[in-house]
Design a protein around this motif. Structure first.
Motif, short mmCIF file in Angstrom:
data_model
loop_
_atom_site.label_atom_id
_atom_site.label_comp_id
_atom_site.label_asym_id
_atom_site.label_seq_id
_atom_site.Cartn_x
_atom_site.Cartn_y
_atom_site.Cartn_z
N TYR A 67 0.84 -1.21 0.00
CA TYR A 67 0.00 0.00 0.00
C TYR A 67 0.87 1.26 0.00
O TYR A 67 0.64 2.19 -0.78
N GLN A 68 1.88 1.29 0.87
CA GLN A 68 2.74 2.47 0.95
C GLN A 68 3.51 2.69 -0.35
O GLN A 68 3.62 3.84 -0.82
N LEU A 69 4.04 1.62 -0.94
CA LEU A 69 4.77 1.77 -2.19
C LEU A 69 3.85 2.27 -3.30
O LEU A 69 4.26 3.10 -4.13
N GLN A 70 2.62 1.78 -3.32
CA GLN A 70 1.66 2.25 -4.32
C GLN A 70 1.28 3.71 -4.07
O GLN A 70 1.05 4.45 -5.03
N GLU A 71 1.23 4.12 -2.82
CA GLU A 71 0.97 5.53 -2.51
C GLU A 71 2.08 6.43 -3.07
O GLU A 71 1.83 7.58 -3.39
N TRP A 72 3.29 5.91 -3.15
CA TRP A 72 4.43 6.64 -3.74
C TRP A 72 4.46 6.44 -5.26
O TRP A 72 5.43 6.80 -5.91
N HIS A 73 3.45 5.81 -5.82
CA HIS A 73 3.28 5.59 -7.26
C HIS A 73 4.25 4.58 -7.86
O HIS A 73 4.58 4.66 -9.05
N LEU A 74 4.71 3.62 -7.04
CA LEU A 74 5.47 2.51 -7.59
C LEU A 74 4.51 1.37 -7.88
O LEU A 74 3.49 1.22 -7.20
N SER A 75 4.85 0.57 -8.86
CA SER A 75 4.06 -0.63 -9.16
C SER A 75 4.55 -1.73 -8.22
O SER A 75 5.66 -2.23 -8.37
N ALA A 76 3.72 -2.09 -7.25
CA ALA A 76 4.10 -3.10 -6.27
C ALA A 76 2.94 -4.08 -6.10
O ALA A 76 1.78 -3.70 -6.15
N ILE A 77 3.30 -5.35 -5.93
CA ILE A 77 2.30 -6.40 -5.75
C ILE A 77 2.67 -7.29 -4.57
O ILE A 77 3.83 -7.31 -4.13
N LEU A 78 1.70 -8.03 -4.11
CA LEU A 78 1.86 -8.99 -3.03
C LEU A 78 1.86 -10.39 -3.62
O LEU A 78 1.01 -10.71 -4.45
N GLU A 79 2.84 -11.22 -3.23
CA GLU A 79 2.91 -12.59 -3.73
C GLU A 79 3.16 -13.53 -2.57
O GLU A 79 3.96 -13.24 -1.68
#
Length: 98
Positions: free
Chosen positions: A81-93
């Protein structure tokens, strides 16, 4: 009444253990963010050293993805969530290495 050995007394814990399994936070490559920006975000959000953040940034750049953190699901979701708030493409695996 059920006896101790009856099928009704057994419980399926598969759903219960899903939250306690190991999960990974993966940052994906994107054509928008500068490499220096990705490095800075990894330093701030994941509290990485500059050199470690640069290693992950280069892995994202060269391989298209980098596993930046592993641990319990709740904390992993927070990092995604935090990485996406900084506009990075991040996923959970889910970690399937076991």
């Amino acid at each position: 009444m059920t006896s101790v050995g009856s099928p009704l007394a057994e419980t399926d814990t598969k759903d219960e253990t899903a939250l306690s399994d190991v999960w990974g936070v993966v940052v994906l490559n994107d054509p928008v963010n500068l490499m220096s920006y990705v490095t800075m975000v990894l330093e701030r959000v994941l509290r990485m050293s500059k050199s470690k953040a640069e290693e992950h940034m280069m892995e994202v750049h060269q391989k298209g993805r980098s596993l930046v953190w592993k641990g319990n699901r709740e904390k992993a979701e927070g990092y995604v969530y935090q990485l996406q708030e900084w506009h990075l493409s991040a996923i959970l695996e889910r970690d399937e290495t076991d």
